[in-house]
Write an enzyme that holds these catalytic residues in place. Structure first.
Site, PDB file in Angstrom:
ATOM      1  N   ASP A   1       0.852  -1.196   0.000  1.00 10.16           N
ATOM      2  CA  ASP A   1       0.000   0.000   0.000  1.00 10.16           C
ATOM      3  C   ASP A   1       0.882   1.239   0.000  1.00 10.16           C
ATOM      4  O   ASP A   1       1.743   1.407   0.871  1.00 10.16           O
ATOM      5  CB  ASP A   1      -0.898   0.005   1.244  1.00 10.16           C
ATOM      6  CG  ASP A   1      -1.761   1.255   1.313  1.00 10.16           C
ATOM      7  OD1 ASP A   1      -2.778   1.313   0.603  1.00 10.16           O
ATOM      8  OD2 ASP A   1      -1.402   2.186   2.067  1.00 10.16           O
TER       9      ASP A   1
ATOM     10  N   TYR B   1       2.826  10.165   0.368  1.00 10.26           N
ATOM     11  CA  TYR B   1       3.865   9.667   1.269  1.00 10.26           C
ATOM     12  C   TYR B   1       5.270  10.070   0.812  1.00 10.26           C
ATOM     13  O   TYR B   1       6.230   9.936   1.573  1.00 10.26           O
ATOM     14  CB  TYR B   1       3.807   8.143   1.388  1.00 10.26           C
ATOM     15  CG  TYR B   1       2.480   7.581   1.865  1.00 10.26           C
ATOM     16  CD1 TYR B   1       1.495   8.396   2.429  1.00 10.26           C
ATOM     17  CD2 TYR B   1       2.198   6.221   1.736  1.00 10.26           C
ATOM     18  CE1 TYR B   1       0.286   7.877   2.846  1.00 10.26           C
ATOM     19  CE2 TYR B   1       0.988   5.701   2.150  1.00 10.26           C
ATOM     20  CZ  TYR B   1       0.027   6.521   2.699  1.00 10.26           C
ATOM     21  OH  TYR B   1      -1.175   6.000   3.104  1.00 10.26           O
TER      22      TYR B   1
ATOM     23  N   LYS C   1      -2.792   6.061  -4.283  1.00 10.63           N
ATOM     24  CA  LYS C   1      -3.891   6.989  -3.986  1.00 10.63           C
ATOM     25  C   LYS C   1      -3.646   8.335  -4.648  1.00 10.63           C
ATOM     26  O   LYS C   1      -2.502   8.802  -4.682  1.00 10.63           O
ATOM     27  CB  LYS C   1      -4.004   7.187  -2.468  1.00 10.63           C
ATOM     28  CG  LYS C   1      -4.041   5.898  -1.669  1.00 10.63           C
ATOM     29  CD  LYS C   1      -4.026   6.162  -0.169  1.00 10.63           C
ATOM     30  CE  LYS C   1      -3.847   4.877   0.603  1.00 10.63           C
ATOM     31  NZ  LYS C   1      -2.441   4.411   0.626  1.00 10.63           N
TER      32      LYS C   1
ATOM     33  N   HIS D   1      -7.624   9.684  -1.787  1.00 10.79           N
ATOM     34  CA  HIS D   1      -6.982   9.674  -0.470  1.00 10.79           C
ATOM     35  C   HIS D   1      -7.837  10.370   0.599  1.00 10.79           C
ATOM     36  O   HIS D   1      -8.034   9.849   1.693  1.00 10.79           O
ATOM     37  CB  HIS D   1      -5.607  10.332  -0.562  1.00 10.79           C
ATOM     38  CG  HIS D   1      -4.642   9.847   0.469  1.00 10.79           C
ATOM     39  ND1 HIS D   1      -3.285   9.765   0.255  1.00 10.79           N
ATOM     40  CD2 HIS D   1      -4.845   9.405   1.727  1.00 10.79           C
ATOM     41  CE1 HIS D   1      -2.692   9.294   1.348  1.00 10.79           C
ATOM     42  NE2 HIS D   1      -3.617   9.080   2.258  1.00 10.79           N
TER      43      HIS D   1
END
Length: 310
Positions: free
Chosen positions: A45, A50, A79, A110
């Protein structure tokens, strides 16, 4: 348990446990992804937000080169970030480039809001007063319409949402021609979000649980029922908290960059009815007392419709 899967409303099989990469420090994600795939994980994931998808991609490439897995053996999730919610395909293209992939298996919204795509930062644009630069006139349903178009390109095999409350799902579903395959939410005994879980089950939307241990440092490790069950089965509290989701029929994301812990997190157990009663009673007590704990709630200043935050 590493081989356990669930069937999505698309017909795809999704693994019951995956490696989470949120907050994984730079320089450590590549190895974590490689170790996880070597250990038996088949779901990774990740997300543009990030800022480590390049390293995730390197870890995937290492595993492919070593012959540990083939692309078709694994389930990769990414996402679209909030600054790309009016440019969904561009957001996906950026993630695919970083990951070194032609497609992802699942692409998620997200958060259901729009941060200024022309703001002063690609991921976290801010106003002069320091607040997040949010376009409040945006309708999250419009983002979903773009997700449906991206699905037609073949760059993702399925689409879904993250952080959607019952209220937001009820706003979205009447306008959706494609029902989300997944709703990824914070989920653990201190935040069961049963109203969302029940609605998703009714609509055929699979739950993917993040922050299953509560948050950094595992604050739920010391919860009385978790300690009691871990002692009963002779396992660590983390094992109990991860296994909770399998009993609920959800996919769970275990985040770690420590090789030993990455491997350890695959050793899940079957919780029995008594175990689940203890955990559910604990959840019910927190709900009644208004003491539910949500550990992930960015300062967007938006009411997303979660009862514990509305």
């Amino acid at each position: 348990m590493a081989n356990k899967t669930y069937k999505l409303n698309t017909g795809q099989e999704i693994p019951a446990i995956g490696l989470g990469t949120w907050q994984s420090p730079p320089g450590e994600v590549r190895k974590a992804v490689y170790v996880a795939l070597e250990a038996g994980y088949r779901l990774i994931d990740c997300a543009y937000c990030y800022a480590n998808e390049d390293e995730v991609g390197q870890g995937l490439a290492d595993a492919f080169k070593a012959g540990i897995v083939k692309r078709e053996d694994i389930f990769v999730v990414s996402k679209v970030w909030t600054t790309y919610n009016t440019r969904v395909e561009l957001g996906l293209d950026k993630s695919l480039k970083s990951l070194g992939l032609d497609y992802v298996d699942l692409f998620l919204v997200h958060w259901p809001l729009l941060m200024n795509p022309n703001g002063n930062d690609d991921r976290f644009p801010k106003l002069p007063n320091g607040e997040r630069d949010i376009i409040r006139s945006h309708n999250h349903v419009d983002t979903w319409k773009q997700m449906e178009e991206v699905l037609k390109t073949g760059k993702t095999k399925a689409i879904g949402v993250c952080n959607y409350s019952k209220r937001y799902l009820e706003q979205l579903l009447p306008h959706a021609t494609v029902i989300p395959a997944v709703n990824q939410i914070e989920n653990h005994p201190a935040l069961p979000q049963q109203e969302i879980v029940d609605l998703c089950k009714e609509k055929g939307i699979h739950i993917m649980a993040y922050s299953p241990l509560g948050s950094t440092g595992g604050p739920l490790f010391r919860a009385e029922p978790v300690v009691k069950i871990s002692e009963k089965h002779g396992v660590k509290p983390a094992t109990v908290l991860l296994s909770y989701h399998l009993r609920r029929g959800s996919t769970v994301l275990a985040k770690s960059v420590t090789p030993e812990r990455i491997r350890e997190n695959l050793n899940l157990i079957e919780l029995d009815d008594d175990d689940m009663k203890l955990l559910n009673d604990y959840s019910d007590k927190l709900t009644k007392e208004g003491k539910l704990q949500r550990f992930v709630y960015p300062p967007f200043g938006v009411d997303f419709g979660f009862p514990d935050k509305s």
